[in-house]
Design an enzyme around this catalytic site. Structure first.
Site, short mmCIF file in Angstrom:
data_model
loop_
_atom_site.label_atom_id
_atom_site.label_comp_id
_atom_site.label_asym_id
_atom_site.label_seq_id
_atom_site.Cartn_x
_atom_site.Cartn_y
_atom_site.Cartn_z
N GLU A 111 -73.77 49.61 31.52
CA GLU A 111 -73.76 48.16 31.44
C GLU A 111 -74.98 47.67 30.68
O GLU A 111 -76.07 48.23 30.82
CB GLU A 111 -73.75 47.57 32.86
CG GLU A 111 -73.54 46.07 32.93
CD GLU A 111 -73.28 45.61 34.36
OE1 GLU A 111 -72.39 46.19 35.01
OE2 GLU A 111 -73.96 44.67 34.82
N ASP A 113 -76.78 43.94 30.14
CA ASP A 113 -76.70 42.60 30.74
C ASP A 113 -77.64 41.59 30.12
O ASP A 113 -78.83 41.86 29.95
CB ASP A 113 -77.11 42.65 32.22
CG ASP A 113 -76.10 43.32 33.11
OD1 ASP A 113 -74.95 43.48 32.69
OD2 ASP A 113 -76.47 43.67 34.24
N GLU A 115 -78.51 37.89 31.73
CA GLU A 115 -78.28 36.95 32.83
C GLU A 115 -79.25 35.78 32.66
O GLU A 115 -80.47 35.98 32.64
CB GLU A 115 -78.49 37.63 34.18
CG GLU A 115 -77.41 38.65 34.50
CD GLU A 115 -77.65 39.35 35.82
OE1 GLU A 115 -76.70 39.39 36.65
OE2 GLU A 115 -78.76 39.86 36.03
N ASN A 130 -80.81 43.71 31.83
CA ASN A 130 -80.76 44.93 32.63
C ASN A 130 -79.90 45.95 31.90
O ASN A 130 -79.02 45.58 31.10
CB ASN A 130 -80.19 44.64 34.02
CG ASN A 130 -80.56 45.71 35.04
OD1 ASN A 130 -81.18 46.72 34.71
ND2 ASN A 130 -80.16 45.50 36.28
#
Length: 295
Positions: A111, A113, A115, A130
């Site tokens: 993943e 990320d 955010e 992340n």
């Protein structure tokens, strides 16, 4: 009356071919960025996602009933994904707008990320990035944006090839995760990932560690998206696409940051980074191996 010679006929044919090629190439360029439904589908709460401008933009809505999210129709192995986002304005504390890639493989997921953590009016928006590799995450970094991301659209990009994963804001890199497999450090290169985005409530952690709660009297909260652009190897697809060194994103210019990008990256880290898991001794008394290798 003038007559057409063989050479003039050849020239006319050449001009027509060039014009056709230019028209065809312009049509390809104009096909990107795509409309929302070309590349994406609504993942949850379709009543909270509205298409705008003939599908060239969308509005995400968060209220006390629900947040919402969308996902790409395909997964991709390497390439570049970008979209322009205008974040929740005003008192956005407790809201999270996420833009990420995810292999959707549970405990072994990869993943990447973005955010965007809302805040009280007048306070800077924080971007948390992340990276999960083969199910292991906990690699958070946080940057305070140097502009108001709710006042206008800005371009957020995830770039990913065999050499590095780069998170960029308006072309400025804010996070780099390098391939250090030669040093025994895992890198996400085997699992294709879908593209996702969500708008949801997370006031148990998002703003000042959960100290600032969401103010529902300010709802509904809105985030806006446009100019969706995905260039990469769609899966399933040609078996050799992801390993093809001729893909533009695998070229020498994209195997590391350019000198200009490197200066921009240092500027971000020196002036706007507010948290780095690599230097958090309470969580990591011993610096993680990818931090020691140079991320």
């Amino acid at each position: 009356m003038a007559t057409l010679t063989s050479s003039s006929l050849k020239y006319s044919a050449f001009v027509l071919i060039v014009l056709y090629a230019l028209t065809f190439s312009f049509s390809l360029v104009s096909a990107r960025p795509a409309t929302f439904l070309q590349d994406f589908k609504i993942a949850w709460s379709d009543s909270h996602i509205k298409q705008l401008d003939g599908g060239r933009g969308i509005q995400l809505i968060l209220d006390q009933n629900s947040g919402c999210g969308f996902a790409s129709r395909s997964k991709y192995l390497f390439g570049r994904v970008s979209m322009k986002i205008k974040l929740v304005p005003g008192d956005s504390a407790g809201t999270v707008t996420a833009f990420y890639m995810n292999s959707d493989t549970d405990t072994v997921r990869d993943e990447l990320d973005f955010e965007f953590l809302g805040n009280r009016t007048g306070q800077p928006y924080t971007v948390q990035t992340n990276v999960y590799v083969h199910g292991k995450g906990d690699k958070e970094q946080r940057v305070n944006l140097w502009f108001d991301p709710s006042a206008d659209f800005h371009t957020y990009t995830i770039f990913w090839n065999h050499h590095q994963a780069v998170f960029s804001v308006d072309g400025i890199p804010i996070r780099v995760y390098k391939n250090n497999e030669a040093k025994g450090i895992p890198f996400p290169k085997f699992q294709p990932m879908g593209v996702y985005s969500t708008l949801w409530e997370a006031d148990d952690w998002a703003t000042r560690g959960g100290l600032e709660k969401i103010n529902w009297s300010k709802s509904p909260f809105y985030a806006y998206y446009k100019d969706f652009d995905i260039e990469g190897c769609a899966m399933p697809g040609p078996a050799n696409c992801a390993s093809n060194p001729s893909n533009w994103w695998e070229g020498p210019a994209y195997q590391q940051l350019s000198p200009v990008q490197a200066r921009q990256y240092r500027w971000v880290r020196m002036n706007h980074m507010i948290y780095d898991y690599c230097t958090d001794k309470s969580r990591n008394p011993v610096s993680p191996p990818e931090c020691r290798a140079g991320i």
